[in-house]
Write a protein that holds these residues in place. Structure first.
Motif: not given
Length: 64
Positions: A25-38
């Protein structure tokens, strides 16, 4: 007492395997957050460069 062979498959698994996978869950949230920032940074950069190129074209037009 109930027969363990008649239990639902998810109840037959051990309790430690029923725990949610917080690491994923944490890895997925990190990935989604990074994608949104990018995506936001990409949009901002493209707007800035478009504005700069438009300003230079307009300046070239008015000084011609």
């Amino acid at each position: 007492m109930s027969d363990p062979r008649n239990q639902a498959p998810h109840l037959a698994t051990p309790a430690e395997e029923q725990m949610p996978d917080f690491h994923s869950y944490r890895e997925r949230a990190h990935h989604e957050r990074t994608r949104a920032i990018n995506m936001a940074m990409s949009m901002l950069w493209s707007r800035m460069t478009r504005r700069r190129s438009r300003q230079s074209r307009d300046a070239g037009f008015w000084t011609a």
